[in-house]
Scaffold this motif. Structure first.
Motif, PDB file in Angstrom:
ATOM      1  N   ALA A 266      36.166  19.996  13.996  1.00  0.00           N
ATOM      2  CA  ALA A 266      34.818  20.340  14.228  1.00  0.00           C
ATOM      3  C   ALA A 266      33.834  19.286  14.694  1.00  0.00           C
ATOM      4  N   THR A 267      34.093  18.049  14.044  1.00  0.00           N
ATOM      5  CA  THR A 267      33.195  16.796  14.548  1.00  0.00           C
ATOM      6  C   THR A 267      33.073  16.673  16.051  1.00  0.00           C
ATOM      7  N   ASN A 268      34.232  16.815  16.760  1.00  0.00           N
ATOM      8  CA  ASN A 268      34.360  16.514  18.079  1.00  0.00           C
ATOM      9  C   ASN A 268      33.792  17.936  18.938  1.00  0.00           C
TER      10      ASN A 268
ATOM     11  N   ILE B 174      31.932  10.738   3.580  1.00  0.00           N
ATOM     12  CA  ILE B 174      32.342   9.741   4.637  1.00  0.00           C
ATOM     13  C   ILE B 174      31.713  10.381   6.051  1.00  0.00           C
ATOM     14  N   VAL B 175      32.447  11.682   6.080  1.00  0.00           N
ATOM     15  CA  VAL B 175      32.154  12.268   7.394  1.00  0.00           C
ATOM     16  C   VAL B 175      30.678  12.214   7.555  1.00  0.00           C
ATOM     17  N   ALA B 176      29.959  12.812   6.543  1.00  0.00           N
ATOM     18  CA  ALA B 176      28.408  13.148   6.713  1.00  0.00           C
ATOM     19  C   ALA B 176      27.577  11.875   7.075  1.00  0.00           C
ATOM     20  N   LYS B 177      28.272  10.729   6.896  1.00  0.00           N
ATOM     21  CA  LYS B 177      27.738   9.455   7.416  1.00  0.00           C
ATOM     22  C   LYS B 177      28.179   9.093   8.724  1.00  0.00           C
ATOM     23  N   GLU B 178      29.344   9.303   8.972  1.00  0.00           N
ATOM     24  CA  GLU B 178      29.887   9.132  10.366  1.00  0.00           C
ATOM     25  C   GLU B 178      29.375   9.837  11.574  1.00  0.00           C
TER      26      GLU B 178
ATOM     27  N   ILE C 234      24.977  17.217  12.875  1.00  0.00           N
ATOM     28  CA  ILE C 234      25.930  17.884  12.137  1.00  0.00           C
ATOM     29  C   ILE C 234      25.722  17.281  10.551  1.00  0.00           C
ATOM     30  N   THR C 235      25.707  18.192   9.806  1.00  0.00           N
ATOM     31  CA  THR C 235      25.808  17.956   8.388  1.00  0.00           C
ATOM     32  C   THR C 235      27.177  18.236   7.724  1.00  0.00           C
ATOM     33  N   ALA C 236      27.519  17.604   6.586  1.00  0.00           N
ATOM     34  CA  ALA C 236      28.970  17.982   5.963  1.00  0.00           C
ATOM     35  C   ALA C 236      28.729  17.822   4.465  1.00  0.00           C
ATOM     36  N   ASN C 237      29.257  19.144   3.767  1.00  0.00           N
ATOM     37  CA  ASN C 237      29.082  19.312   2.405  1.00  0.00           C
ATOM     38  C   ASN C 237      30.265  19.863   1.821  1.00  0.00           C
ATOM     39  N   CYS C 238      30.380  19.530   0.472  1.00  0.00           N
ATOM     40  CA  CYS C 238      31.458  20.385  -0.144  1.00  0.00           C
ATOM     41  C   CYS C 238      30.689  21.456  -1.319  1.00  0.00           C
ATOM     42  N   VAL C 239      31.289  22.694  -1.121  1.00  0.00           N
ATOM     43  CA  VAL C 239      30.898  23.573  -2.075  1.00  0.00           C
ATOM     44  C   VAL C 239      31.849  23.639  -3.205  1.00  0.00           C
TER      45      VAL C 239
ATOM     46  N   ASN D  73      23.203  17.234   2.665  1.00  0.00           N
ATOM     47  CA  ASN D  73      24.165  16.507   3.579  1.00  0.00           C
ATOM     48  C   ASN D  73      24.874  15.423   2.727  1.00  0.00           C
ATOM     49  N   GLY D  74      26.320  15.431   2.854  1.00  0.00           N
ATOM     50  CA  GLY D  74      26.977  14.513   2.088  1.00  0.00           C
ATOM     51  C   GLY D  74      27.061  14.607   0.693  1.00  0.00           C
ATOM     52  N   GLN D  75      27.022  16.121   0.265  1.00  0.00           N
ATOM     53  CA  GLN D  75      27.013  16.505  -1.357  1.00  0.00           C
ATOM     54  C   GLN D  75      27.997  17.342  -1.495  1.00  0.00           C
ATOM     55  N   VAL D  76      28.350  17.234  -2.726  1.00  0.00           N
ATOM     56  CA  VAL D  76      29.374  18.312  -3.582  1.00  0.00           C
ATOM     57  C   VAL D  76      28.770  18.975  -4.441  1.00  0.00           C
ATOM     58  N   VAL D  77      28.445  20.251  -4.166  1.00  0.00           N
ATOM     59  CA  VAL D  77      27.719  21.038  -4.880  1.00  0.00           C
ATOM     60  C   VAL D  77      28.499  21.996  -5.917  1.00  0.00           C
ATOM     61  N   ARG D  78      28.522  22.113  -7.160  1.00  0.00           N
ATOM     62  CA  ARG D  78      29.243  22.971  -8.038  1.00  0.00           C
ATOM     63  C   ARG D  78      28.605  24.294  -8.530  1.00  0.00           C
ATOM     64  N   VAL D  79      29.143  24.909  -7.577  1.00  0.00           N
ATOM     65  CA  VAL D  79      28.736  26.601  -7.562  1.00  0.00           C
ATOM     66  C   VAL D  79      29.698  27.346  -8.953  1.00  0.00           C
ATOM     67  N   ASN D  80      29.148  27.027 -10.222  1.00  0.00           N
ATOM     68  CA  ASN D  80      30.070  27.695 -11.311  1.00  0.00           C
ATOM     69  C   ASN D  80      29.411  28.346 -12.530  1.00  0.00           C
TER      70      ASN D  80
END
Length: 264
Positions: A141-143, A184-188, A194-199, A252-259
């Motif tokens: 995806a990054t490419n 790390i990807v969010a910074k790279e 491009i933004t990168a996050n975890c849900v 961006n670069g976040q881990v969001v707990r949806v719980n």
């Protein structure tokens, strides 16, 4: 990304293309349906459930008012680099540049073994799909997202990383690695739009969640949630839809707990 695409308040993902891995059922399916409802053209990735994936693609195409193809099912094992590359290539051949990746493919050992009792082959399978798969999809995806002027990488983790429950050793470890990689990807990808996050969902009423659990266990989990219910796939899908839109650009670069407060 906002300046590159047209959008509206009701269908903010119009003219965008999303790949959703593990989309034939459960949370992945709900995400694919929701992104489609927001205007995105959706690639429904699956590993084995071809009937479910094809049916979902047909349902989304039939529900669309457009004569253009809006959804397609593509088989790929996310732990195989050649198949992941082919997944993106096929997606681009059908819809053009990709704007959104949601990596939802994942496995969980329904035996819930302790670390001491975890078989090596089960540990390896968990990491191959959950961690290696996330890496391969993210790398691809990054490419490629840059070709569409930027985009969103959204990886599905788990709130279990936050409370370290016994019996989830391989699963939680595999997802913890994904969370670190995402940050790390969010910074790279600086300068690519491009933004990168975890849900990171908590307990969600899916086949993956129910497998191997007793009614007593399920009741105990429900009682532990302040909202006194299990999550629904749509609870996760709606937040993913927000992240995928222009409105989610500053996350961006976040881990969001949806719980629902199950893990804080």
């Amino acid at each position: 990304m906002a300046s590159s695409f047209s959008s509206s308040s009701s269908r903010p993902l119009t003219d965008r293309v999303a790949i959703v891995t593990g989309a034939s059922r459960g949370i992945g399916r709900a995400i694919a349906v929701h992104l489609h409802s927001l205007g995105a053209k959706v690639v429904i990735n699956y590993a084995l459930s071809s009937t479910q994936a094809d049916l979902l693609a047909s349902e989304l195409n039939n529900a669309s008012s457009s004569s253009e193809l809006q959804a397609v099912a593509v088989q790929a094992d996310v732990s195989d680099p050649d198949q992941v590359k082919l997944l993106f290539e096929k997606s681009e051949q059908v819809f053009g540049p990709i704007h959104i990746l949601v990596n939802c493919a994942g496995v969980l050992d329904p035996k819930y073994p302790t670390i001491a009792n975890t078989a090596l082959e089960d540990w390896d399978r968990t990491f191959n799909i959950n961690t290696r798969g996330a890496f391969l999809c993210t790398r691809e995806a990054t490419n490629r997202l840059v070709r569409g002027g930027g985009g969103r990488i959204i990886l599905i983790s788990t709130s279990i990383v936050g409370n370290n429950l016994p019996g989830y050793g391989a699963y939680a470890a595999s997802k913890a690695a994904v969370e670190t990689m995402t940050k790390i990807v969010a910074k790279e990808v600086k300068g690519t739009k491009i933004t990168a996050n975890c849900v990171a969902p908590g307990p969600v009423a899916t086949e993956l969640f129910f497998e191997g659990k007793t009614e007593e266990t399920i009741k105990r989990i429900v009682d532990a949630c302040p909202l006194e219910r299990l999550g629904e796939p749509k609870d996760v899908a709606h937040f993913v839809g927000f992240l995928a839109s222009d409105a989610g650009e500053w996350i961006n670069g976040q881990v969001v707990r949806v719980n629902g407060g199950f893990v804080v």
